[in-house]
Design an enzyme around this catalytic site. Structure first.
Site: not given
Length: 437
Positions: A162, A244, A280
């Site tokens: 990311w 993560d 999300k």
């Protein structure tokens, strides 16, 4: 009033009037900010703006990192609307500050969701949650703690990873940011051997950032046997895992399946951090609600950890916002709302899975050069298509299909209405600019 003189000095004019005297003087303005360099734009946001500014009727945004319906629209989950209505009607709620470490009912429920309802670690009080400013905030607070309090100085992330990981950890104080191999570009798959070799060569106490599921940007995850081997090396080398978890439930549609790696590490006796995001899987992008889960072997150390994190948060943003936290707390702690939420997750995950299958099917039917099975082998929101920079540029300029230079696309941007257009455009780009696809 008479003009007695006209003076020039510097760059700016101003008028000085004293009854019969009018003077115009220019002064030079100085600024301490003249040495500030213009920073490079953040690619994904610049891409979104370019798409928004494009007047082409059939433009497609495959860059934005958010869920879209089959109509290409943002989706506020019905269960979120329901929770918000309940909150709006609760006159006992107010706008007072939350505690520094956030809403405990939300953080505790988030940690329980991550580790599992029957987690012995959770039941034994060996894990706590700290409400954070989404997953990014959890990463930053956790990184500052590891660097400032425990004196960790080396951190590894996957290559690629990311785009914000490096910025977060460097700004948190880590002087040595490294990468471990992850993406095998030639085979468009997971470079397991490369990752294992790099982990074995990592110095003791290095922090290892691990994507819990739905790896961003590749969409490629280790299988369970590979996770077991990764865990063994991390334990052998005395490395510190920092998970993560941005897509639990959103990847496969199953909360338990998407948390398998984290739970395996917990059950193997690892101490670790895990950042959680509800952007999300709850669709709460702008509420900035997340959680930092801390797992330890000795619960007696947790009060000291909480005290130090309290000081880090206090010096940073003082305390987190309440609205998103109240939504998450209500949904995760209410059995009926929890089940409804899991249905929403399945809806999002299943649409993404269907678009993966549809795009692969169309590319293969068109006879697009190369293999496209990696599209369905990958999981979650993003797909690493394997398209090269020249092909990407062509898609943007000629077909108004916006995607990152790396070839990463957001599968949520693919709909039943534009999937044929996207497939034909990719076919055109690959034909015109042949690569090793």
């Amino acid at each position: 009033m008479l003009l007695s003189s006209f003076c020039r000095r510097g760059d700016f004019q101003f008028v000085v009037a004293d009854f019969s005297i009018l003077r115009t003087v220019r002064l030079k303005m100085t600024t301490i900010f003249s040495s500030v360099a213009l920073a490079a734009p953040i690619e994904v946001f610049a891409l979104n703006k370019a798409c928004a500014d494009d007047s082409y009727a059939n433009k497609v945004n495959l860059g934005v990192g958010a869920y879209r319906t089959d109509d290409g629209k943002p989706w506020v989950l019905p269960v979120v609307r329901k929770a918000e209505q309940i909150l709006a009607n609760d006159m006992s709620l107010n706008k007072e500050y939350l505690p520094v470490l956030g809403l405990d009912s939300a953080a505790t429920a988030a940690t329980r969701m991550l580790l599992g309802e029957d987690s012995e670690i959770f039941k034994a009080g060996k894990a706590i949650g700290i409400q954070s400013l989404s997953g990014t905030g959890a990463l930053r607070v956790g990184a500052e703690f590891l660097n400032r309090i425990l004196n960790h100085s080396v951190v590894y992330s996957s290559s690629p990873t990311w785009g914000n990981h490096g910025l977060v950890f460097r700004n948190a104080g880590f002087p040595d940011y490294r990468s471990y191999r992850y993406w095998d570009a030639a085979n468009r798959s997971f470079d397991f051997q490369g990752m294992m070799e790099d982990l074995r060569n990592a110095p003791e106490r290095a922090v290892i950032i691990l994507h819990a599921c739905a790896h961003n940007p590749t969409g490629v995850d280790p299988n369970k046997d590979q996770w077991r081997q990764i865990a063994a090396v991390i334990k052998e080398k005395n490395l510190f895992p920092f998970f993560d978890s941005a897509y639990q439930g959103f990847a496969s549609g199953d909360l338990d399946n998407d948390a398998w790696a984290v739970r395996y590490f917990a059950n193997q006796g690892f101490e670790f951090f895990c950042s959680q995001s509800f952007s999300k899987n709850f669709g709460l992008y702008n509420e900035r609600i997340g959680n930092l889960t801390v797992v330890v072997n000795d619960p007696s150390v947790l009060p000291a950890i909480r005290s130090q994190i309290t000081l880090l948060v206090r010096a940073n943003y003082s305390n987190p916002p309440s609205h998103g936290a109240r939504i998450v707390s209500m949904v995760l702690n209410d059995p009926a709302l929890y089940e409804e939420w899991k249905g929403c997750i399945r809806t999002m995950a299943n649409r993404i899975i269907a678009m993966r299958a549809g795009l692969r099917e169309r590319l293969e039917k068109l006879g697009t050069p190369g293999k496209w099975d990696h599209i369905t082998a990958q999981i979650g929101m993003f797909s690493y298509t394997g398209l090269n920079a020249q092909q990407v540029e062509y898609l943007v300029k000629e077909h108004h299909i916006y995607l990152l230079k790396s070839g990463r696309i957001n599968m949520c941007g693919v709909t039943t209405k534009n999937i044929d257009y996207i497939a034909n455009a990719i076919h055109d780009a690959v034909i015109k600019f042949q690569s090793s696809l």
